[in-house]
Design an enzyme around this catalytic site. Sequence first.
Site, short mmCIF file in Angstrom:
data_model
loop_
_atom_site.label_atom_id
_atom_site.label_comp_id
_atom_site.label_asym_id
_atom_site.label_seq_id
_atom_site.Cartn_x
_atom_site.Cartn_y
_atom_site.Cartn_z
CG ASP A 14 -2.03 0.97 1.20
OD1 ASP A 14 -2.02 1.84 0.32
OD2 ASP A 14 -2.93 0.87 2.04
CD GLN A 15 0.42 6.55 1.20
OE1 GLN A 15 -0.79 6.44 1.36
NE2 GLN A 15 1.15 7.34 1.96
CB CYS A 54 -6.74 3.34 -0.40
SG CYS A 54 -5.24 3.88 0.42
CG HIS A 104 -10.34 1.08 1.46
ND1 HIS A 104 -9.39 2.02 1.67
CD2 HIS A 104 -11.48 1.56 2.03
CE1 HIS A 104 -9.90 3.05 2.33
NE2 HIS A 104 -11.17 2.78 2.56
CG ASP A 291 -2.92 1.26 -2.83
OD1 ASP A 291 -1.70 1.53 -2.71
OD2 ASP A 291 -3.73 1.42 -1.90
CG HIS A 292 -2.03 5.06 -3.76
ND1 HIS A 292 -1.22 5.41 -2.70
CD2 HIS A 292 -3.18 4.60 -3.20
CE1 HIS A 292 -1.84 5.18 -1.57
NE2 HIS A 292 -3.04 4.68 -1.83
#
Length: 507
Positions: A14-15, A54, A104, A291-292
Amino acid sequence: MAEKQPNILFIMADQLAASALPIYGHPVVKAPNLSLLAEHGVVFDSAYCNSPLCAPSRYVLMTGQLPSKIGAYDNAADLPADIPTFAHYLRAQSYKTALSGKMHFCGPDQLHGFEDRLTTDIYPADYGWFPNWDDVKTRPTWYHNMSSVTQAGPCIRSNQLDFDDEVVFHAQRYLYDYVRREQDRPFCLTVSMTHPHDPYAIPPEYWNRYEDDEIDLPKITIKKEDQDPHSARLQEVYAYHEQELSDQQVRNARRAYYGAISYVDDKVGLLLKTLKETGLDDNTIIVFSGDHGDMLGERNLWYKMSFFEGSARVPMIVHAPTRFSAKRVKESVSTIDLLPTFLEMATNKTDHNYAMPIQGRSLMRHLLGKDGGHDEVIGEYFGEGAIAPLLMIRRGQYKYVYCHIDPEQLFDLENDPDELVNLATQSNYSNLLKDFKQESLERWNSDAMTQDVLISQRRRRLIVQAMNKGKKITWDHQPMFDSSEMYMRNHIDLDDLESRSRFPKAI
């Protein structure tokens, strides 16, 4: 004899900014397991998310659809239960589909095609976290602030450590259970960790893998008065200007972030070890992505929520040496392409009877080194900091960002990888700018999308108000385990129990 369907292990972080990994040239970060995957795998050098937040990003990669098509506007958007995901498509091909970790999902459907969900989610499943375009001047209390940076440093435990330790433990157990049972169906196991997402806090073991003087500070500084309108709104969103940040605080945040990447890498190592010791590695395709990204202070921006490279670009590795030779792919692709790619991996077919048109495109031509693979990313963003649709086209060497209330942005990423020169202001690029704008106007109706977002927000605002009255019913996923079939139980013959639980079997 038909070729055996491959297992698929999809690992998400994540991130995770692509630029923060050694496989993309970072000189400090230590991630040997990901580097090993990359050495023998296919590395996408220009992979992107399609919406840098997200939940919208995850809905896109799950469904192969852009946010505006499925209402994936923000972190409290409902993913409709009747939108097929890659879990549905693979399950229809007789795959066991399982999720361990974060996805999420908001709304009452917390499975979306997964046959097994091994953990709860770290984030809430209700509609509470949505912006309000009817009142853009009020800053919601749940928005990011800068405490993740000002309080960055080592810790012994955290909410996120509790979660990711559980995520990987259950993923390993799933693989052990799979190999100890009848393997009548292949599996697609998604393992989705929440690190290195802020807050920037990590145990001393990982903090101490780095020295303070080797942590790089952001190289790009943009003054408040020189920020583009969306970046200025983002700074308001997370209250950037309400405190002074010292170089040491920024360095602490980046050091903890790098430590969190090493933590993720160690978890990837555990999964690789489990595959190898169970013998599942030979027939398992490993896909790693995120996701980013995270701006990490570049341009005086933090977190995600923009289409600048640090926020929108993600790592992507596909590891299956017996199927795909190691290579680097320079063409721009995105996580929306994963659904058709997974399905082609599972079926070895290029033509599929999709339940609805899929906007993603298979990556198989890239993976096989064949000509004709696409070189385009389409992006949409409606979340925090946006007060109108923010739209992006990445094609060839150019990135174009359009928002009907803001000045256009056009960057040549081949000659200006730091996105410092907005070519939209230069007359010699007027024809290219005109073409991009015309394409945007034909592709999107910004006014109509704005109304769709407003209507969605108003609906959810009413639902949140109603559900906060009276009896509280939550949608958060509750993992279920049949304890009567676990460990030692008297209704199971002891020798049978020990035999079925041991791997490899005793001779």
